[in-house]
Design a protein around this motif. Structure first.
Motif, PDB file in Angstrom:
ATOM      1  N   GLY A 295       2.029  -0.647  -0.811  1.00 43.05           N
ATOM      2  CA  GLY A 295       2.038   0.421  -1.564  1.00 43.05           C
ATOM      3  C   GLY A 295       1.613  -0.066  -3.081  1.00 43.05           C
ATOM      4  O   GLY A 295       0.572   0.253  -3.801  1.00 43.05           O
ATOM      5  N   ALA A 296       2.573  -0.870  -3.492  1.00 42.08           N
ATOM      6  CA  ALA A 296       2.641  -1.525  -4.911  1.00 42.08           C
ATOM      7  C   ALA A 296       1.305  -2.210  -5.025  1.00 42.08           C
ATOM      8  O   ALA A 296       0.508  -2.292  -5.983  1.00 42.08           O
ATOM      9  N   GLU A 297       0.878  -3.177  -4.104  1.00 35.72           N
ATOM     10  CA  GLU A 297       0.071  -3.920  -3.809  1.00 35.72           C
ATOM     11  C   GLU A 297      -1.553  -3.311  -4.170  1.00 35.72           C
ATOM     12  O   GLU A 297      -2.439  -3.715  -4.759  1.00 35.72           O
ATOM     13  N   GLN A 298      -1.650  -2.075  -3.071  1.00 30.71           N
ATOM     14  CA  GLN A 298      -2.660  -1.440  -3.199  1.00 30.71           C
ATOM     15  C   GLN A 298      -2.954  -0.858  -4.433  1.00 30.71           C
ATOM     16  O   GLN A 298      -4.023  -0.627  -4.978  1.00 30.71           O
ATOM     17  N   SER A 299      -1.965  -0.193  -5.340  1.00 32.40           N
ATOM     18  CA  SER A 299      -2.093   0.427  -6.326  1.00 32.40           C
ATOM     19  C   SER A 299      -2.596  -0.557  -7.611  1.00 32.40           C
ATOM     20  O   SER A 299      -3.396  -0.185  -8.277  1.00 32.40           O
TER      21      SER A 299
ATOM     22  N   ARG B  92     -15.426  -4.783  11.575  1.00 32.88           N
ATOM     23  CA  ARG B  92     -15.108  -5.207  10.465  1.00 32.88           C
ATOM     24  C   ARG B  92     -16.112  -6.160   9.756  1.00 32.88           C
ATOM     25  O   ARG B  92     -16.263  -6.116   8.470  1.00 32.88           O
ATOM     26  N   HIS B  93     -17.086  -6.706  10.307  1.00 36.26           N
ATOM     27  CA  HIS B  93     -18.143  -7.437   9.731  1.00 36.26           C
ATOM     28  C   HIS B  93     -19.445  -6.568   9.855  1.00 36.26           C
ATOM     29  O   HIS B  93     -20.447  -7.320   9.477  1.00 36.26           O
ATOM     30  N   ARG B  94     -19.642  -5.447  10.457  1.00 36.09           N
ATOM     31  CA  ARG B  94     -20.717  -4.797  10.337  1.00 36.09           C
ATOM     32  C   ARG B  94     -21.050  -4.072   8.932  1.00 36.09           C
ATOM     33  O   ARG B  94     -22.118  -3.831   8.579  1.00 36.09           O
ATOM     34  N   THR B  95     -19.961  -3.843   8.012  1.00 38.77           N
ATOM     35  CA  THR B  95     -20.179  -3.200   6.731  1.00 38.77           C
ATOM     36  C   THR B  95     -19.271  -4.215   6.087  1.00 38.77           C
ATOM     37  O   THR B  95     -17.921  -4.469   6.389  1.00 38.77           O
ATOM     38  N   LEU B  96     -19.560  -4.571   4.562  1.00 38.13           N
ATOM     39  CA  LEU B  96     -18.521  -5.157   3.699  1.00 38.13           C
ATOM     40  C   LEU B  96     -17.130  -4.176   3.325  1.00 38.13           C
ATOM     41  O   LEU B  96     -16.399  -4.539   3.047  1.00 38.13           O
ATOM     42  N   HIS B  97     -17.793  -2.929   3.439  1.00 35.94           N
ATOM     43  CA  HIS B  97     -16.744  -1.701   2.991  1.00 35.94           C
ATOM     44  C   HIS B  97     -15.818  -2.045   4.168  1.00 35.94           C
ATOM     45  O   HIS B  97     -14.489  -2.025   3.459  1.00 35.94           O
ATOM     46  N   ALA B  98     -15.902  -1.977   5.320  1.00 37.15           N
ATOM     47  CA  ALA B  98     -15.026  -2.234   6.317  1.00 37.15           C
ATOM     48  C   ALA B  98     -14.175  -3.556   6.149  1.00 37.15           C
ATOM     49  O   ALA B  98     -13.049  -3.570   6.495  1.00 37.15           O
ATOM     50  N   ALA B  99     -14.774  -4.600   6.012  1.00 34.61           N
ATOM     51  CA  ALA B  99     -14.179  -6.022   5.872  1.00 34.61           C
ATOM     52  C   ALA B  99     -13.225  -5.931   4.798  1.00 34.61           C
ATOM     53  O   ALA B  99     -12.029  -6.435   5.151  1.00 34.61           O
ATOM     54  N   ILE B 100     -13.587  -5.458   3.824  1.00 34.52           N
ATOM     55  CA  ILE B 100     -12.431  -5.369   2.674  1.00 34.52           C
ATOM     56  C   ILE B 100     -11.375  -4.486   2.900  1.00 34.52           C
ATOM     57  O   ILE B 100     -10.257  -4.547   2.553  1.00 34.52           O
ATOM     58  N   GLY B 101     -11.813  -3.541   3.523  1.00 33.46           N
ATOM     59  CA  GLY B 101     -10.602  -2.399   3.830  1.00 33.46           C
ATOM     60  C   GLY B 101      -9.664  -2.832   4.721  1.00 33.46           C
ATOM     61  O   GLY B 101      -8.499  -2.344   4.615  1.00 33.46           O
TER      62      GLY B 101
ATOM     63  N   LEU C 141      -3.532  -3.840   4.834  1.00 30.48           N
ATOM     64  CA  LEU C 141      -2.548  -4.543   5.180  1.00 30.48           C
ATOM     65  C   LEU C 141      -1.639  -4.845   3.911  1.00 30.48           C
ATOM     66  O   LEU C 141      -0.525  -5.392   4.252  1.00 30.48           O
ATOM     67  N   LEU C 142      -2.025  -4.197   2.891  1.00 31.01           N
ATOM     68  CA  LEU C 142      -1.076  -4.322   1.712  1.00 31.01           C
ATOM     69  C   LEU C 142       0.045  -3.354   1.490  1.00 31.01           C
ATOM     70  O   LEU C 142       0.019  -2.092   2.158  1.00 31.01           O
TER      71      LEU C 142
ATOM     72  N   GLN D 172      -2.596 -14.799  -3.034  1.00 32.80           N
ATOM     73  CA  GLN D 172      -2.303 -15.375  -1.766  1.00 32.80           C
ATOM     74  C   GLN D 172      -3.089 -14.472  -0.566  1.00 32.80           C
ATOM     75  O   GLN D 172      -3.361 -15.279   0.484  1.00 32.80           O
ATOM     76  N   LYS D 173      -3.296 -13.420  -0.843  1.00 32.69           N
ATOM     77  CA  LYS D 173      -3.957 -12.638  -0.038  1.00 32.69           C
ATOM     78  C   LYS D 173      -5.559 -12.817   0.102  1.00 32.69           C
ATOM     79  O   LYS D 173      -6.347 -12.077   0.482  1.00 32.69           O
TER      80      LYS D 173
END
Length: 766
Positions: free
Chosen positions: A289-293, A272-281, A286-287, A328-329
């Motif tokens: 479906g509505a939160e991801q949208s 998760r910490h080797r790329t920022l993309h993975a850290a945010i992913g 964990l969201l 909150q997340k």
């Protein structure tokens, strides 16, 4: 039975053993070396560590909460490492069973016929001042909250520190937000920049991969820009700094929109910490479906937004719960200013979510929702003489959305709604740019087919646009077209009065003042009948300003008085700016220069919400100062600063006003000594508009009389010559930091707000 060595007496061996166990559990603990051991240096966060130490001593449950890459784990390690007593570290990133992970972390032992949870509680309760750190709880929040709640209830000496992207939401939990590192302002020198944690971290990690790297005058602006673009997030800055092996700071800045740039963390770091993309992913996955949208759609906006815009974009009646959950997340940042709340995504999170939006086909959907929102604000206002201040304020606060709406309607050839988006841009302004749409945008929109009501408002706005640029024949042509539409039977007094007003001002400046007064009178009659007090106030001010320019100051006076009364009664201080300007111009025409100075100063104070509209007031104040004869250097600086704005945006003064400005400059140049003359003009050329406004409102400072030291006076003189702190340091053989200290001390002693004010003061007194 007795214990001779301690003088204690016991009734039995069992009693002695119980006493021994009690004394053992009450002994100070010897910390166990279970904390992660970072291999690189810890940079900054001094204030956060101090605050966390205080919070941890007062409260039993503290949660470090922040977005991906904020440095929560590193801060927790640093805090726990300074603590005396037993510390346990429970990494939960790869754990699915929280109780088992904590069991292993605390070194508990199996108990006969007892659960693993009971074994944990028994072990924890043995220690006097234990601290349990639960690292990365976001994916097991419910289980972590359940265990922590029971541990705190049954182990009264225990304290718990968690790291997570959202809190546990337990009673007594103290949430400690871990955000960006300290960020410097954009325009800053090297020594000052290196005092900020974000720049220090960039330098430290860059030097780790390239020993020759230094932050110096050639790259400090780009380093600061990189840190600011990345919102001061430690992981993002570290990954960007590691690119110094093959890229310069300028190269990194140019490529920051590329997700592939922020990869390549240490091999020993978790995935998760080797790329920022993975850290945010990790957070995104964990969201719900509505939160991801919502995350995807809000990322398309690219600018801060309010609740109304978010609701429209997410296609829900009220997005409050969605935004609250994302905040909150740690996926949204809340900004509060002037009683108004806006939301934004950190740029690294926005770039990730924008890429997901592109994959999901959300880009056109969001653009359409933005167009709908803009049109819903503008449509009800186009039949008014002047849009309501609330509508203008709403558009101003969301001005960043207008380019997206204009581009989308152009792409779809939706010229009716395109007209409304152009109207929205014509009504708005920012602190960095003037009110109004561009000439090309207005003319392109008017070349398309659209409803007559839309065309009327656009032609009126085009007329106003050319009016401020002195194109009176073009102004007249557009005004006549708008008036023809309104006279054709639309039956809208507000828009008819608007067409009459702009045509009247054009007639007055193209040699037909008699027709102008008739048009103004007709417009005034319409608005008196309509009862729209704000519109009447705006119209009366325009009428009065035109009269003053054509030598009818006495006829203008009652109109200005009525306009001022109406606007003040409506409680709209920001609308006072143009009316106070006309009142000041009237005072100038009557030779009451002291009154003019006060009126223009008040106008500058009340117009702060739209500072780009205030160059007229700087000129008016300068004219008043010249008339009073009290401060010619200040007047010349203000005239020069306003002239810079006019040149940049092609705002031409009316002939009447331009003649006053030319005469004032001539008077100043004849009365100011040659040495101070150039200093005053140079200061005006260098000042931004906000700096010029601040300088205009700062009381004049008398001769120092020994208030500042000789060295401070010497530094101030060099500031007036336009030298930077670095150049002054070289000239005087002192450090840049010392120069900055002299500048700060001199400004404080003289009561000056800015470096520009110090330059002007020094020009007068050197």
């Amino acid at each position: 039975m007795s214990d001779a060595s301690s003088g204690r007496r016991y009734c039995s061996n069992a009693c002695r053993q119980r006493a021994y166990r009690s004394r053992s559990s009450a002994r100070p603990d010897t910390p166990r070396a279970l904390l992660p051991t970072p291999l690189d240096s810890f940079v900054g966060r001094r204030e956060e560590l101090a605050a966390l130490a205080g919070l941890g001593s007062e409260h039993r449950l503290v949660s470090l909460v922040g977005p991906a890459g904020a440095g929560k784990t590193r801060l927790a390690v640093q805090h726990a490492g300074k603590r005396t007593g037993q510390v346990w570290w429970a990494p939960l990133a790869s754990a699915s069973d929280v109780v088992r992970a904590v069991y292993q972390a605390v070194g508990a032992h199996p108990l006969p016929n007892r659960s693993v949870r009971e074994a944990v509680i028994t072990e924890v309760d043995r220690h006097r001042r234990p601290l349990l750190v639960l690292d990365n709880c976001e994916h097991v929040l419910a289980d972590a909250a359940d265990l922590v709640s029971e541990l705190l209830a049954r182990c009264p000496r225990l304290r718990v520190l968690t790291t997570s992207r959202e809190p546990l939401r337990l009673p007594g939990e103290q949430v400690f937000a871990v955000g960006e590192l300290g960020l410097p302002p954009a325009d800053i020198d090297v020594l000052t920049a290196l005092r900020y944690d974000a720049v220090q971290l960039f330098r430290d990690r860059a030097v780790a991969v390239d020993r020759s790297f230094v932050v110096d005058g050639s790259n400090v602006a780009n380093v600061v820009a990189v840190c600011r673009f990345l919102d001061g997030m430690p992981l993002a800055i570290e990954l960007a700094a590691r690119r110094m092996t093959v890229l310069s700071p300028a190269d990194v800045l140019a490529r920051l929109g590329d997700p592939a740039l922020l990869t390549g963390g240490p091999r020993t770091a978790d995935d998760r910490h080797r790329t920022l993309h993975a850290a945010i992913g990790w957070s995104y996955d964990l969201l719900s479906g509505a939160e991801q949208s919502a995350c995807r759609r809000l990322a398309v906006l690219g600018v801060p937004f309010d609740l109304g815009v978010a609701s429209a974009v997410c296609d829900v009646p009220d997005a409050l719960d969605l935004l609250t959950g994302l905040e909150q997340k740690s996926l949204l940042v809340v900004d509060r200013a002037a009683g108004h709340t806006t939301f934004r995504q950190l740029e690294s999170i926005r770039l990730y979510c924008h890429s997901r939006a592109a994959e999901s086909g959300d880009l056109p959907v969001v653009a359409d929702r933005v167009v709908d929102w803009v049109c819903s604000v503008v449509e009800p206002e186009i039949s008014r003489f002047f849009p309501t201040p609330s509508a203008v304020l709403l558009l101003d606060r969301n001005i960043g959305l207008l380019d997206l709406a204009i581009a989308r309607t152009t792409e779809l050839s939706d010229w009716s709604r395109h007209a409304l988006t152009v109207v929205a841009q014509a009504w708005t302004s920012t602190s960095a740019g003037p009110r109004g749409a561009s000439t090309s945008l207005l003319h392109r929109a008017l070349s398309q087919e659209m409803p007559a009501s839309y065309r009327s408002v656009l032609t009126a706005l085009a007329a106003m646009h050319h009016r401020v640029r002195g194109d009176w024949e073009v102004t007249r042509r557009f005004a006549l077209e708008s008036l023809a539409i309104e006279r054709s039977g639309a039956g809208r007094p507000g828009t008819l009065a608007r067409a009459l007003e702009v045509l009247a001002s054009a007639e007055a400046h193209t040699g037909n003042p008699a027709a102008a007064w008739e048009l103004f009178d007709e417009a005034v009659a319409l608005l008196r009948a309509s009862g729209d007090k704000l519109a009447r106030g705006v119209l009366l001010n325009s009428y009065a300003w035109t009269l003053v320019q054509h030598g009818f100051a006495d006829l203008a006076a009652p109109l200005v008085a009525e306009s001022l009364t109406l606007v003040r009664l409506l409680g709209l201080p920001h609308m006072l700016n143009p009316v106070l300007h006309t009142a000041g111009a009237l005072a100038l025409a009557r030779g009451d220069f002291a009154a003019a100075v006060e009126l223009f100063r008040e106008s500058l104070e009340v117009g702060s919400e739209h500072p780009m509209d205030q160059f007229y007031d700087l000129e008016g104040l300068a004219l008043g100062l010249v008339g009073v004869g009290s401060d010619d250097s200040r007047a010349l600086s203000l005239l020069t600063a306003a002239s810079v704005v006019r040149t940049r945006y092609d705002f031409r003064a009316e002939p009447y006003w331009q003649a006053l400005l030319d005469e004032a400059r001539s008077v100043c140049r004849s009365r100011i000594a040659a040495g101070r003359l150039r200093a005053a003009e140079s200061c005006g050329e260098r000042m931004s508009l906000p700096q010029a406004i601040s300088y205009a409102l700062t009381p004049a400072v008398a001769d120092p009389g020994g208030v500042i030291s000789a060295r401070e006076m010497h530094v101030a003189t060099l500031v007036a010559e336009g030298l930077t702190n670095r150049q002054i340091g070289v000239r005087l053989g002192i450090s840049q930091h010392t120069v900055a200290r002299h500048v700060t001390h001199a400004r404080a002693k003289l009561g000056l707000r800015s470096r520009a004010q110090l330059a002007v003061w020094a020009g007068r007194h050197s």
